[in-house]
Motif scaffolding. Structure first.
Motif, PDB file in Angstrom:
ATOM      1  N   ARG A   1       0.846  -1.209   0.097  1.00 36.36           N
ATOM      2  CA  ARG A   1      -0.010  -0.005   0.150  1.00 36.36           C
ATOM      3  C   ARG A   1       0.803   1.267   0.047  1.00 36.36           C
ATOM      4  O   ARG A   1       1.659   1.233   0.705  1.00 36.36           O
ATOM      5  CB  ARG A   1      -0.852   0.066   1.353  1.00 36.36           C
ATOM      6  CG  ARG A   1      -1.998   0.924   1.131  1.00 36.36           C
ATOM      7  CD  ARG A   1      -2.738   0.753   2.572  1.00 36.36           C
ATOM      8  NE  ARG A   1      -3.359  -0.561   2.685  1.00 36.36           N
ATOM      9  CZ  ARG A   1      -4.307  -0.683   3.490  1.00 36.36           C
ATOM     10  NH1 ARG A   1      -4.763   0.123   4.388  1.00 36.36           N
ATOM     11  NH2 ARG A   1      -4.889  -2.121   3.724  1.00 36.36           N
TER      12      ARG A   1
ATOM     13  N   ARG B   1      -2.157  -0.914  -3.878  1.00 33.99           N
ATOM     14  CA  ARG B   1      -3.019   0.151  -3.704  1.00 33.99           C
ATOM     15  C   ARG B   1      -2.326   1.325  -3.554  1.00 33.99           C
ATOM     16  O   ARG B   1      -1.251   1.462  -2.964  1.00 33.99           O
ATOM     17  CB  ARG B   1      -3.993  -0.221  -2.572  1.00 33.99           C
ATOM     18  CG  ARG B   1      -4.937   0.902  -2.100  1.00 33.99           C
ATOM     19  CD  ARG B   1      -6.048   0.736  -1.070  1.00 33.99           C
ATOM     20  NE  ARG B   1      -6.643   1.754  -0.841  1.00 33.99           N
ATOM     21  CZ  ARG B   1      -7.468   1.982   0.172  1.00 33.99           C
ATOM     22  NH1 ARG B   1      -7.415   1.091   1.329  1.00 33.99           N
ATOM     23  NH2 ARG B   1      -8.284   2.910   0.639  1.00 33.99           N
TER      24      ARG B   1
ATOM     25  N   ALA C   1      -6.169   5.353   5.262  1.00 34.89           N
ATOM     26  CA  ALA C   1      -5.887   4.207   4.340  1.00 34.89           C
ATOM     27  C   ALA C   1      -4.557   3.643   5.048  1.00 34.89           C
ATOM     28  O   ALA C   1      -3.757   2.549   4.438  1.00 34.89           O
ATOM     29  CB  ALA C   1      -5.716   4.360   2.919  1.00 34.89           C
TER      30      ALA C   1
ATOM     31  N   TYR D   1       0.931   2.413   5.501  1.00 33.63           N
ATOM     32  CA  TYR D   1       1.487   2.327   4.349  1.00 33.63           C
ATOM     33  C   TYR D   1       2.924   1.766   4.160  1.00 33.63           C
ATOM     34  O   TYR D   1       3.834   1.817   5.153  1.00 33.63           O
ATOM     35  CB  TYR D   1       1.646   3.832   3.837  1.00 33.63           C
ATOM     36  CG  TYR D   1       0.516   4.488   3.541  1.00 33.63           C
ATOM     37  CD1 TYR D   1      -0.336   4.390   2.656  1.00 33.63           C
ATOM     38  CD2 TYR D   1       0.280   5.534   4.619  1.00 33.63           C
ATOM     39  CE1 TYR D   1      -1.549   4.981   2.545  1.00 33.63           C
ATOM     40  CE2 TYR D   1      -1.035   6.042   4.441  1.00 33.63           C
ATOM     41  CZ  TYR D   1      -1.865   6.004   3.441  1.00 33.63           C
ATOM     42  OH  TYR D   1      -3.125   6.418   3.381  1.00 33.63           O
TER      43      TYR D   1
END
Ligand code: SAH
Length: 232
Positions: free
Chosen positions: A97, A118, A157, A160
């Motif tokens: 990610r 992503r 999100a 990472y």
């Protein structure tokens, strides 16, 4: 989105392969996934009309045509070698990610999308974010483009595996450290725009410690925001 004839598209393919050989391989970029990604992404689709003939040249290009409203004036799409160097240093795996700070044209986000699972990309100038999101969508890249101050990261999100910034800050924003996964990498220029800057890689080890590597002198536009430089 511009449309090209089949023959024109293959000319770009030739230019792209030449870019990969002469600008990337020749200078030591060795990660085959990065080289493949850079030979796939149509850089000419991300530059303003007036810059299309120079899309694969060995230098950064202006993001504005110079006859717009001026809001994107001075911003640039990074030189291909710099994009490759940063993404190679970020060691992005297929399950990763990624947070891309400074969407600009969306080009680096597209290359990251070829490498990662992503990609979230943040841009502070709304017009650039809108144009980049449209380009990425038209080309079929699933990148989530967000308008805002990327120095705060994007907690929704997080965490990472890699955070990559295309604008130079005074220091590592603390939000990025908070949002980095164990073993994660942050690649960012550190220093003053127009002054001394270094390309830094910060890597988080299993115990949470951060290790910095210096990839050398670079030249980027300023990272403007809470965890960056104040607006001029
Ligand atoms: N990766 C881009 C290069 C963009 S240049 C490309 O491939 O085209 C750097 C961008 O960072 C500029 O568009 C600038 O507006 C943006 N930027 C600067 N400070 C920012 C911040 N705090 N958050 C998000 N974007 C920022």
């Amino acid at each position: 989105m511009r449309w090209f004839t089949r023959s024109t598209n293959s000319e770009y393919l030739t230019e792209r392969r030449r870019m990969v050989e002469h600008q990337l391989v020749a200078r030591g970029i060795a990660d085959q996934r990065v080289l493949d990604a850079m030979s796939r992404v149509p850089r000419h689709e991300f530059v303003p009309e007036s810059q299309v003939p120079y899309a694969y040249a060995d230098r950064p290009l202006p993001l504005g045509d110079g006859h717009g409203d001026g809001r994107s004036d001075g911003q640039t799409i990074s030189q291909p070698y710099i994009v490759a160097q940063m993404l190679e240093a970020a060691r992005i795996g297929p399950e990763d990610r990624v947070l891309d700070v400074g969407t600009g044209s969306g080009y680096a986000a597209a290359v990251a999308a070829e490498l990662a699972h992503r990609v979230i990309s943040i841009e502070r100038i709304p017009d650039l974010a809108v144009t980049a999101a449209a380009t990425l969508e038209a080309l079929g890249y699933r990148v989530e483009v967000i308008t805002g101050d990327g120095t705060r990261g994007w907690p929704d999100a997080a965490p990472y595996d890699a955070i990559v910034a295309a604008a130079t800050g005074p220091s590592l924003p603390s939000a990025w450290v908070d949002q980095l996964a164990p073993g994660g990498r942050i690649v960012m220029p550190v220093g003053r725009s127009g002054g001394a800057q270094r390309l830094a890689v910060f890597e988080r080890d299993a115990t949470g410690g951060l290790h910095e590597t210096n990839l050398g002198a670079v030249s980027f536009v300023p990272l403007v925001g809470d965890g960056g430089w104040p607006e001029a």
